[in-house]
Motif scaffolding. Structure first.
Motif, PDB file in Angstrom:
ATOM      1  N   LEU A   1       0.833  -1.209   0.000  1.00 55.99           N
ATOM      2  CA  LEU A   1       0.000   0.000   0.000  1.00 55.99           C
ATOM      3  C   LEU A   1       0.865   1.256   0.000  1.00 55.99           C
ATOM      4  O   LEU A   1       0.600   2.217  -0.741  1.00 55.99           O
ATOM      5  N   ILE A   2       1.916   1.252   0.809  1.00 60.22           N
ATOM      6  CA  ILE A   2       2.799   2.414   0.897  1.00 60.22           C
ATOM      7  C   ILE A   2       3.506   2.673  -0.430  1.00 60.22           C
ATOM      8  O   ILE A   2       3.594   3.826  -0.896  1.00 60.22           O
ATOM      9  N   GLU A   3       3.996   1.617  -1.063  1.00 65.58           N
ATOM     10  CA  GLU A   3       4.677   1.790  -2.351  1.00 65.58           C
ATOM     11  C   GLU A   3       3.730   2.357  -3.403  1.00 65.58           C
ATOM     12  O   GLU A   3       4.127   3.179  -4.231  1.00 65.58           O
ATOM     13  N   LYS A   4       2.481   1.904  -3.370  1.00 58.79           N
ATOM     14  CA  LYS A   4       1.489   2.440  -4.323  1.00 58.79           C
ATOM     15  C   LYS A   4       1.233   3.921  -4.041  1.00 58.79           C
ATOM     16  O   LYS A   4       1.113   4.730  -4.974  1.00 58.79           O
ATOM     17  N   ALA A   5       1.162   4.298  -2.759  1.00 55.68           N
ATOM     18  CA  ALA A   5       0.935   5.706  -2.401  1.00 55.68           C
ATOM     19  C   ALA A   5       2.093   6.578  -2.877  1.00 55.68           C
ATOM     20  O   ALA A   5       1.887   7.698  -3.376  1.00 55.68           O
ATOM     21  N   LYS A   6       3.305   6.077  -2.752  1.00 53.40           N
ATOM     22  CA  LYS A   6       4.471   6.830  -3.207  1.00 53.40           C
ATOM     23  C   LYS A   6       4.456   7.028  -4.718  1.00 53.40           C
ATOM     24  O   LYS A   6       4.908   8.061  -5.234  1.00 53.40           O
ATOM     25  N   ALA A   7       3.916   6.035  -5.422  1.00 55.89           N
ATOM     26  CA  ALA A   7       3.878   6.096  -6.885  1.00 55.89           C
ATOM     27  C   ALA A   7       2.683   6.878  -7.420  1.00 55.89           C
ATOM     28  O   ALA A   7       2.611   7.153  -8.617  1.00 55.89           O
ATOM     29  N   ALA A   8       1.751   7.214  -6.535  1.00 56.15           N
ATOM     30  CA  ALA A   8       0.530   7.917  -6.954  1.00 56.15           C
ATOM     31  C   ALA A   8       0.300   9.119  -6.044  1.00 56.15           C
ATOM     32  O   ALA A   8      -0.581   9.104  -5.178  1.00 56.15           O
ATOM     33  N   PRO A   9       1.105  10.182  -6.199  1.00 52.21           N
ATOM     34  CA  PRO A   9       1.057  11.315  -5.261  1.00 52.21           C
ATOM     35  C   PRO A   9      -0.268  12.058  -5.219  1.00 52.21           C
ATOM     36  O   PRO A   9      -0.538  12.766  -4.247  1.00 52.21           O
ATOM     37  N   GLU A  10      -1.104  11.891  -6.237  1.00 48.27           N
ATOM     38  CA  GLU A  10      -2.396  12.585  -6.246  1.00 48.27           C
ATOM     39  C   GLU A  10      -3.504  11.771  -5.568  1.00 48.27           C
ATOM     40  O   GLU A  10      -4.616  12.264  -5.381  1.00 48.27           O
TER      41      GLU A  10
END
Length: 202
Positions: A106-115
């Motif tokens: 989940l964290i890696e996805k959040a980092k890759a999707a800043p919006e």
């Protein structure tokens, strides 16, 4: 990424017939197991409950729903209102096999999707909004929905900028099919609890 953990322990557990947070798994109350695991990956862990006297043994900061009797969305509102971090891990108290590896994905996805405003697992076509990350900016829509009498998390998600993680994402993170299936298993009925207790643990 600094995370606040928001552990929701406000459900009535009507289908289970007893408070799911206190169900014993491998000799330990499930709420204690969750506390131990979530504290390892969050900066602060908040417990949302309208019965704080029953959870004082956890020695956690406790907050009550701002709008009582409105279900888990009200718990999300209370947690996000109190949180001091941008990103927040919101977790229900009925997950006997909570897996930190899911949170790292989940964290890696959040980092890759800043919006994004929410990062939600979608496993076999089913959303898991109470095992998910929410940005502090999601609070406004949570508040708006509750003020309109809308209590469904799904309605809020439809208005947020949501990114999903899928089974493929978890497999790429070296989770097995069995680990994934168990990670998202929640205990709603007595037979669910019986099944959970029959499994092999960490």
């Amino acid at each position: 990424m600094e995370l606040t953990g928001i552990l929701l322990a406000g459900g009535k557990s009507s289908r289970m017939g007893t408070n799911k947070a206190f169900l014993v798994i491998e000799g330990e109350r499930n709420i204690v197991r969750l506390k131990r695991k979530i504290e390892r990956i969050t900066k602060v862990l908040l417990l949302v409950t309208n019965d704080p006297q029953n959870f004082s043994f956890l020695e956690l900061p406790m907050i009550e729903d701002i709008k009582k009797g409105q279900g888990p969305l009200a718990g999300m509102e209370a947690g996000l209102t109190t949180s001091q971090t941008d990103w927040n891990l919101i977790v229900a108290c009925d997950l006997p096999f909570f897996d930190e590896k899911v949170v790292h994905v989940l964290i890696e996805k959040a980092k890759a999707a800043p919006e994004a405003q929410a990062i939600v697992p979608v496993i076999d076509g089913r959303e898991h909004p109470l095992y998910a990350l929410y940005h502090k900016s999601a609070l406004r829509l949570v508040e708006e929905n509750l003020s309109l009498g809308k209590r469904r998390i799904r309605d809020v998600l439809s208005q947020l900028r949501v990114e999903a993680i899928t089974t493929d994402d978890l497999l790429k993170a070296k989770m097995t099919d069995v680990e994934i299936e168990k990670a998202f298993f929640n205990m709603n009925h007595p037979e669910d609890y019986k099944w959970a207790n029959s499994q092999n643990f960490e």
